[in-house]
Motif scaffolding. Structure first.
Motif, short mmCIF file in Angstrom:
data_model
loop_
_atom_site.label_atom_id
_atom_site.label_comp_id
_atom_site.label_asym_id
_atom_site.label_seq_id
_atom_site.Cartn_x
_atom_site.Cartn_y
_atom_site.Cartn_z
N GLY A 191 -36.45 36.24 12.36
CA GLY A 191 -36.94 37.59 12.62
C GLY A 191 -36.88 38.54 11.44
O GLY A 191 -36.88 39.77 11.63
N PHE A 192 -36.89 38.01 10.21
CA PHE A 192 -36.78 38.86 9.03
C PHE A 192 -37.86 39.95 8.98
O PHE A 192 -37.60 41.06 8.56
N CYS A 193 -39.08 39.60 9.37
CA CYS A 193 -40.20 40.54 9.24
C CYS A 193 -40.56 41.24 10.55
O CYS A 193 -41.55 41.97 10.61
N ARG A 194 -39.78 41.03 11.57
CA ARG A 194 -40.14 41.49 12.92
C ARG A 194 -40.44 42.99 12.97
O ARG A 194 -41.36 43.43 13.65
N ASN A 195 -39.66 43.75 12.27
CA ASN A 195 -39.82 45.21 12.31
C ASN A 195 -40.14 45.78 10.93
O ASN A 195 -39.93 46.97 10.68
N ALA A 196 -40.67 44.94 10.05
CA ALA A 196 -40.93 45.38 8.67
C ALA A 196 -42.22 46.17 8.53
O ALA A 196 -42.38 46.95 7.58
N GLY A 197 -43.17 45.98 9.43
CA GLY A 197 -44.43 46.72 9.37
C GLY A 197 -45.34 46.32 8.23
O GLY A 197 -46.11 47.15 7.72
N HIS A 198 -45.29 45.06 7.82
CA HIS A 198 -46.17 44.60 6.74
C HIS A 198 -47.64 44.66 7.19
O HIS A 198 -47.94 44.45 8.37
N PRO A 199 -48.57 44.91 6.26
CA PRO A 199 -49.99 44.82 6.61
C PRO A 199 -50.38 43.37 6.85
O PRO A 199 -49.76 42.43 6.32
#
Length: 294
Positions: free
Chosen positions: A116-124
């Motif tokens: 879940g590293f990017c779960r809440n990162a908001g990457h495009p």
């Protein structure tokens, strides 16, 4: 024709059909034909870099030489890309999916479960993989051969990829959308895909799609313990051995083919199999040793 049963066979053109492919194709074909149902053919050509030149034509020729006849036109997944894109955009805009920039190295040591590293990162979404958020829920279903199967998506899988970083759509998304679009009522396939089914159940639920019945047949295992498959250079099915290999495939599926069928043609074997098919006889196992089938 019984339209309440619609089955399918969906090979990938990353190689040629082998004996394990034949067992899966035969099971799906007989399960459909025994009840007068439809049997569709779908080419799962979503990964051009892994596709073997000429494999699609070779697969079609092999199926025909073994006596298989499918209903309607062949569907290629490469023709369905706009449908996948539309659903992916919908899931992303609803916050049900998100962009992930994690490298393989970052994910090492997590046992294949996305942390879940990017779960809440908001990457495009551009130049990133797209993952589907999974709930902390256990999904279960009763397979017609393997019995009850259950899997906790959060603990055992984690958020999974539905579009790869290179822009190619993932199997889990495509297979769910295609099965629904083709009206598939019964999925008969190899037991290597048993673990994928809970992810597909979740996607079906999320998108309001009907859940088909599932039947996972045992995988054919080589003497070295590897499954028969394209990645292990399993020998392709020879056209001149169709009757011999169909008879062996019937027996691998637990069908009590009598000795008199040893000299039968491919058409006669398929006719016998259609009349006598009994899915309850399929061994309730994940694997079968190829050596024992000879």
């Amino acid at each position: 024709m019984n339209t309440s049963y619609i089955g399918r066979f969906a090979p990938t053109p990353s190689g040629y059909l082998h004996f394990g492919s034949l067992v899966a194709a035969l099971a799906s074909y007989l399960d459909a034909r025994h009840v007068g149902g439809q049997w569709l053919l779908r080419m799962e050509d979503l990964d051009p870099p892994r596709e073997v030149p000429g494999a699609q034509d070779a697969i079609l020729r092999t199926l025909e030489s073994y006596g298989f006849q499918w209903d309607g036109p062949l569907l290629r997944q490469s023709e369905r890309l706009p449908a996948y894109a539309a659903v992916l955009e919908q899931l992303f805009n609803q916050g049900l999916a998100y962009a992930c920039t994690c490298s393989r190295k970052q994910l090492e040591g997590h046992g294949g479960i996305y942390p879940g590293f990017c779960r809440n990162a908001g990457h495009p979404a551009h130049d990133a993989a797209i993952r589907l958020r999974v709930p902390e829920l256990e999904y279960r279903f009763t397979d017609r051969v393997q019995g009850e199967f259950r899997q906790h998506l959060g603990r055992e899988v984690g958020d999974f990829v539905i579009r790869r970083r290179d822009g190619l759509y993932a199997y889990q998304l495509a297979v769910v959308l295609d099965d629904a679009w083709q009206g598939i009522t019964d999925v008969v396939r190899g037991a290597d895909l048993l673990d994928s089914t809970p992810r597909q159940l979740y996607l079906q639920e999320l998108l309001g799609l009907r859940q088909p019945r599932y039947l996972h047949v045992p995988l054919i295992i080589q003497p070295d313990g590897h499954k028969l498959g394209k990645s292990y250079r399993s020998p392709p099915l020879p056209a001149d051995q169709a009757p011999t290999l169909l008879l062996r495939a019937l027996r691998a599926l637990g069908q009590p083919a009598p000795e008199e069928l040893a000299g039968a043609s491919a058409a006669e074997l398929l006719a016998w199999g259609t009349s006598h098919w009994d899915a309850a006889r399929i061994p309730r196992r994940r694997t079968l040793a190829e050596a024992r089938l000879r």
